[in-house]
Design a protein around this motif. Structure first.
Motif, PDB file in Angstrom:
ATOM      1  N   LEU A   1    -127.186  -6.806 -45.439  1.00  0.00           N
ATOM      2  CA  LEU A   1    -126.860  -5.536 -46.023  1.00  0.00           C
ATOM      3  C   LEU A   1    -126.459  -4.252 -45.359  1.00  0.00           C
ATOM      4  CD1 LEU A   1    -129.917  -5.503 -48.852  1.00  0.00           C
ATOM      5  CD2 LEU A   1    -127.540  -6.348 -49.054  1.00  0.00           C
TER       6      LEU A   1
ATOM      7  N   LYS B   1    -144.466  -1.766 -39.013  1.00  0.00           N
ATOM      8  CA  LYS B   1    -145.120  -3.035 -39.426  1.00  0.00           C
ATOM      9  C   LYS B   1    -146.579  -2.349 -40.034  1.00  0.00           C
ATOM     10  CE  LYS B   1    -142.987  -6.603 -36.919  1.00  0.00           C
ATOM     11  NZ  LYS B   1    -143.055  -7.555 -35.709  1.00  0.00           N
TER      12      LYS B   1
ATOM     13  N   VAL C   1    -132.303  -5.163 -43.467  1.00  0.00           N
ATOM     14  CA  VAL C   1    -131.783  -6.569 -44.024  1.00  0.00           C
ATOM     15  C   VAL C   1    -130.253  -6.642 -43.355  1.00  0.00           C
ATOM     16  CG1 VAL C   1    -130.969  -8.184 -45.814  1.00  0.00           C
ATOM     17  CG2 VAL C   1    -132.965  -6.538 -46.129  1.00  0.00           C
TER      18      VAL C   1
ATOM     19  N   HIS D   1    -132.616  -0.315 -47.665  1.00  0.00           N
ATOM     20  CA  HIS D   1    -133.463  -1.298 -47.085  1.00  0.00           C
ATOM     21  C   HIS D   1    -134.864  -0.966 -47.426  1.00  0.00           C
ATOM     22  CE1 HIS D   1    -130.080  -2.658 -44.486  1.00  0.00           C
ATOM     23  NE2 HIS D   1    -129.996  -1.461 -44.112  1.00  0.00           N
ATOM     24  N   LYS D   2    -135.262   0.332 -48.184  1.00  0.00           N
ATOM     25  CA  LYS D   2    -136.574   0.418 -48.155  1.00  0.00           C
ATOM     26  C   LYS D   2    -137.177  -0.366 -49.209  1.00  0.00           C
ATOM     27  CE  LYS D   2    -136.101   4.412 -51.222  1.00  0.00           C
ATOM     28  NZ  LYS D   2    -136.207   5.743 -51.507  1.00  0.00           N
ATOM     29  N   LEU D   3    -136.446  -1.140 -50.119  1.00  0.00           N
ATOM     30  CA  LEU D   3    -136.774  -1.866 -50.923  1.00  0.00           C
ATOM     31  C   LEU D   3    -137.515  -3.046 -50.383  1.00  0.00           C
ATOM     32  CD1 LEU D   3    -133.697  -1.952 -53.429  1.00  0.00           C
ATOM     33  CD2 LEU D   3    -135.908  -1.133 -54.167  1.00  0.00           C
ATOM     34  N   TYR D   4    -137.037  -3.420 -49.352  1.00  0.00           N
ATOM     35  CA  TYR D   4    -137.418  -4.840 -48.529  1.00  0.00           C
ATOM     36  C   TYR D   4    -138.519  -4.489 -47.415  1.00  0.00           C
ATOM     37  CZ  TYR D   4    -133.181  -5.940 -51.122  1.00  0.00           C
ATOM     38  OH  TYR D   4    -132.220  -6.040 -52.051  1.00  0.00           O
ATOM     39  N   GLY D   5    -138.638  -3.237 -47.162  1.00  0.00           N
ATOM     40  CA  GLY D   5    -139.518  -2.969 -46.261  1.00  0.00           C
ATOM     41  C   GLY D   5    -139.111  -3.089 -44.923  1.00  0.00           C
ATOM     42  N   GLY D   6    -137.816  -3.143 -44.549  1.00  0.00           N
ATOM     43  CA  GLY D   6    -137.214  -3.306 -43.204  1.00  0.00           C
ATOM     44  C   GLY D   6    -136.017  -3.656 -43.337  1.00  0.00           C
TER      45      GLY D   6
ATOM     46  N   LYS E   1    -146.323  -0.754 -43.250  1.00  0.00           N
ATOM     47  CA  LYS E   1    -146.141  -1.858 -44.099  1.00  0.00           C
ATOM     48  C   LYS E   1    -147.501  -2.131 -44.652  1.00  0.00           C
ATOM     49  CE  LYS E   1    -142.864  -5.343 -45.460  1.00  0.00           C
ATOM     50  NZ  LYS E   1    -141.975  -6.286 -44.662  1.00  0.00           N
TER      51      LYS E   1
ATOM     52  N   ASP F   1    -128.903   0.550 -38.860  1.00  0.00           N
ATOM     53  CA  ASP F   1    -128.806   1.016 -39.993  1.00  0.00           C
ATOM     54  C   ASP F   1    -128.508   2.388 -40.358  1.00  0.00           C
ATOM     55  OD1 ASP F   1    -131.284   2.101 -39.048  1.00  0.00           O
ATOM     56  OD2 ASP F   1    -132.399   1.756 -41.078  1.00  0.00           O
TER      57      ASP F   1
END
Ligand code: KG4
Ligand code: ZN
Length: 337
Positions: A50, A171, A47, A40-45, A174, A15
């Motif tokens: 993207l 993880k 993607v 990527h921070k919107l998804y917590g990891g 999160k 990334d």
């Protein structure tokens, strides 16, 4: 200065879109890193789809900035080094295709770099080379320990059998509702927390003495968080972060300590994104001092993914005439250098 003395290093394995210009195999003229954290921070990891698209959008401007920073023209570049494995396949292909296009049009050699080899040797961008050494590579995707007698004399002592150390940090962050990427956040909270507040059972990996395992630790933190109920006080979050970090750091240091005794070395090298961790740096520095070894860890921008480390390994490979054809491919996982 001969034209071949300027090497472009490209990394798009995960990334970060990064391109660097290295002169004479050692002098870093530029190292541009475009991070995709906001994507990527919107998804917590990360993607993967993207990430590939972002590399495609950014790589042109990253190249332009790297050349501007180095104050050189593209036509002055004498060789291109690009990460071809391991990594997210769509991401690797963006960097590789771009590199192939440039190598073909400029009629200059291309060399394929293994991402872990780039991390392993990355401290030598800032320190003099020294062999033999023990190299601990700890990143979001990998955790591995090597004994290195020379640039091509690398013995893999062990790696993680499940999650990578950085993955465990991400993880657990999160689980604690901290955000992404988790490593720097847990590192920060750990300064306020009590590392002895909670104890976790150390994973014993049957595969060998230098193998690592972090998935059980992540599950233990998850069970602890569930047991404590919905709302954790900020002191409890700090304590869990500190105790978790303590366990990760100690389990890494334990293996390096063992390897120091078994494999004569002059230095310990720490690299990869998790090498930015303050506790890990401190603990390995202490170990190196006790054993009278040198300790080399890169500055933060060279710890996380970057083109400079790719250019460093690439320059050495090109000097050895290790050139990749335009038919070379990218591989998501590849244990070979
Ligand atoms: O090397 P890297 O940029 O990417 C991979 O090749 O995987 O490493 C990224 C990882 C992430 O998991 C991030 O949470 C972790 O490095 N990281 C840290 C710290 N800074 C970054 N982990 C612990 N403490 C830190 N200070
Ligand atoms: Zn990496």
């Amino acid at each position: 200065m001969s034209s071949s003395s300027l090497i472009l290093g490209i990394d798009t394995s995960c990334d970060e879109t990064s391109i660097a210009v290295l002169k004479e195999g050692k002098e870093l003229l530029s190292n541009v890193v475009s991070s995709q954290i906001d994507v990527h921070k919107l998804y917590g990891g990360v993607v993967p789809e993207l990430a590939s698209r972002s590399h495609l959008e950014n790589i042109g401007v990253v190249l332009k900035t790297a050349l501007n920073d180095a104050q050189i023209a593209l036509s002055e570049i004498g060789g291109i080094a690009v990460t071809t494995s391991p990594g997210l396949i769509g991401c690797l292909l963006v960097g590789l295709s771009y590199a192939k296009g440039m190598a073909y049009s400029l009629r200059i050699p291309l060399t394929a770099v293994h991402h872990l080899k780039a991390h392993l040797f990355s401290p030598f961008l800032e320190y003099e080379e020294i062999y033999p050494f023990l190299g601990l590579v700890v990143s979001g995707g990998h955790t591995a320990l090597y004994h290195v007698k020379g640039f091509s004399e690398i013995t893999s002592l062990g790696q993680t059998v499940d999650d990578a150390a950085g993955e465990a940090f991400d993880k657990v962050a999160k689980l604690l509702g901290l955000g992404f990427p988790g490593g720097p956040l847990i590192d920060k909270l750990s300064h306020r927390g009590n590392p002895k507040a909670f104890s976790f059972t150390r994973a014993r990996v049957k595969k060998g003495p230098y193998y690592f395992s972090f998935s059980g630790l992540k599950t233990a933190v998850s069970l602890l968080v569930k047991k404590m109920g919905e709302k954790l006080s900020s002191q409890t979050v700090d304590d869990i972060a500190a105790s978790f970090q303590e366990e990760v750091v100690e389990s890494l240091v334990e293996k390096v300590k063992l390897a120091c005794t078994a494999f004569p070395s002059k230095a310990i090298l720490l690299s990869g994104g998790v090498a930015a961790n303050s506790a890990l740096r401190g603990r390995l520095q202490t170990l190196a001092d006790e054993r009278r070894l040198s300790f080399f860890v890169p500055s933060p921008l060279i710890c996380t993914d970057n083109g400079a480390m790719v250019a460093y390994v690439g320059a050495k490979q090109l000097a050895e005439k290790k050139v990749a054809g335009l038919d070379c491919n990218a591989y998501a996982s590849n244990p070979m250098w």
